[in-house]
Scaffold this motif. Structure first.
Motif, mmCIF file in Angstrom:
data_model
loop_
_atom_site.group_PDB
_atom_site.id
_atom_site.type_symbol
_atom_site.label_atom_id
_atom_site.label_comp_id
_atom_site.label_asym_id
_atom_site.label_seq_id
_atom_site.Cartn_x
_atom_site.Cartn_y
_atom_site.Cartn_z
ATOM 1 N N THR A 45 0.862 -1.335 0.045
ATOM 2 C CA THR A 45 0.009 -0.146 0.065
ATOM 3 C C THR A 45 0.604 1.192 0.002
ATOM 4 O O THR A 45 0.358 2.028 0.149
ATOM 5 N N ALA A 46 1.948 1.011 -0.471
ATOM 6 C CA ALA A 46 2.968 2.148 -0.428
ATOM 7 C C ALA A 46 4.065 2.048 -1.489
ATOM 8 O O ALA A 46 4.545 0.938 -1.698
ATOM 9 N N THR A 47 4.901 3.058 -1.632
ATOM 10 C CA THR A 47 6.050 2.925 -2.588
ATOM 11 C C THR A 47 6.933 4.165 -2.301
ATOM 12 O O THR A 47 6.441 5.246 -1.715
ATOM 13 N N CYS A 48 8.129 4.278 -2.789
ATOM 14 C CA CYS A 48 9.050 5.411 -2.817
ATOM 15 C C CYS A 48 9.563 5.772 -3.599
ATOM 16 O O CYS A 48 10.094 4.381 -4.454
ATOM 17 N N VAL A 100 7.112 -1.787 6.065
ATOM 18 C CA VAL A 100 6.345 -2.965 5.973
ATOM 19 C C VAL A 100 5.278 -2.841 4.823
ATOM 20 O O VAL A 100 4.881 -3.628 4.268
ATOM 21 N N SER A 101 4.603 -1.533 4.915
ATOM 22 C CA SER A 101 3.466 -1.225 3.904
ATOM 23 C C SER A 101 3.896 -1.431 2.399
ATOM 24 O O SER A 101 3.154 -1.542 1.489
ATOM 25 N N GLU A 102 5.318 -1.457 2.244
ATOM 26 C CA GLU A 102 5.931 -1.343 0.852
ATOM 27 C C GLU A 102 5.696 -2.975 0.561
ATOM 28 O O GLU A 102 5.846 -3.245 -0.824
ATOM 29 N N GLY A 103 5.559 -3.795 1.463
ATOM 30 C CA GLY A 103 5.171 -5.414 0.874
ATOM 31 C C GLY A 103 6.434 -5.971 0.839
ATOM 32 O O GLY A 103 6.351 -7.361 0.475
ATOM 33 N N ASP A 104 7.749 -5.560 1.235
ATOM 34 C CA ASP A 104 9.110 -6.282 1.319
ATOM 35 C C ASP A 104 8.912 -7.014 2.575
ATOM 36 O O ASP A 104 10.118 -7.710 2.829
ATOM 37 N N GLY A 105 8.131 -7.287 3.479
ATOM 38 C CA GLY A 105 8.121 -8.083 4.709
ATOM 39 C C GLY A 105 8.698 -7.495 5.758
ATOM 40 O O GLY A 105 7.742 -6.678 6.434
ATOM 41 N N THR A 106 9.901 -7.423 6.040
ATOM 42 C CA THR A 106 10.561 -6.902 7.476
ATOM 43 C C THR A 106 11.094 -5.537 6.684
ATOM 44 O O THR A 106 11.330 -5.149 5.826
ATOM 45 N N TYR A 107 11.280 -4.597 7.868
ATOM 46 C CA TYR A 107 12.134 -3.336 7.688
ATOM 47 C C TYR A 107 13.416 -3.636 7.108
ATOM 48 O O TYR A 107 14.211 -2.993 6.215
ATOM 49 N N GLU A 108 14.437 -4.546 7.820
ATOM 50 C CA GLU A 108 15.738 -5.174 7.422
ATOM 51 C C GLU A 108 15.593 -5.307 5.891
ATOM 52 O O GLU A 108 16.608 -4.991 4.968
ATOM 53 N N ASN A 109 14.857 -6.106 5.548
ATOM 54 C CA ASN A 109 14.465 -6.693 3.897
ATOM 55 C C ASN A 109 14.262 -5.249 3.016
ATOM 56 O O ASN A 109 15.011 -5.359 2.102
#
Length: 148
Positions: A45-48, A100-109
């Protein structure tokens, strides 16, 4: 926008009282079909994007209310999203919630994926990568899914 995206946009607004004024069309990242599926299932639900690249690429800075037609890997329109929030944030200050809202799983990822992506974008633009680079963090909602 390609012809299919233009037709999809016109078809979407045909039953509405007015038409959205700002729209673009494009794919997300280097895995457009995977990221499209994340949007469809509500995990993305997000992108940058790096603020500097809007200037380099002579693109308009996104604003809340803007629409985007999301294309699949075949450049066919699959969905329409609308921006609900746009924030300028240094990369190293992006929140875990946004990542996390970018869909990549974890912040670290998220951080590793984006560090690699922006490092390469900076190299291509012949500018130095900096983890404090300003990102245009965009939150969106899915407003239409094209049915086939």
């Amino acid at each position: 926008m390609n012809e299919l995206a233009t037709q999809y946009w016109q078809d979407y607004w045909e039953s509405k009282d007015s038409i959205g004024k700002v729209v673009d069309a494009g794919q997300f990242g280097d895995q457009p079909d995977h990221l499209l599926e994340l949007i469809i299932n509500g995990r993305k639900t997000a992108t940058c994007y790096g603020a500097i690249f809007y200037t380099i690429e002579n693109k308009r800075m996104p604003q809340p209310g803007d629409y985007s037609i999301i294309l699949d890997s075949k450049n066919e329109p699959r969905a329409i999203i609308q921006l609900t929030k746009v924030d300028m944030v240094p990369m190293n200050e992006v929140t875990e919630e946004f990542a996390v809202s970018e869909g990549d799983g974890t912040y670290e990822n998220w951080y590793e994926i984006h560090r690699r992506f922006f490092y390469e974008k900076c190299r291509e633009a012949d500018i130095e990568f900096d983890e404090m680079m300003t990102l245009v963090c965009q939150t969106f909602q899915l407003v239409d899914l094209k049915q086939y």
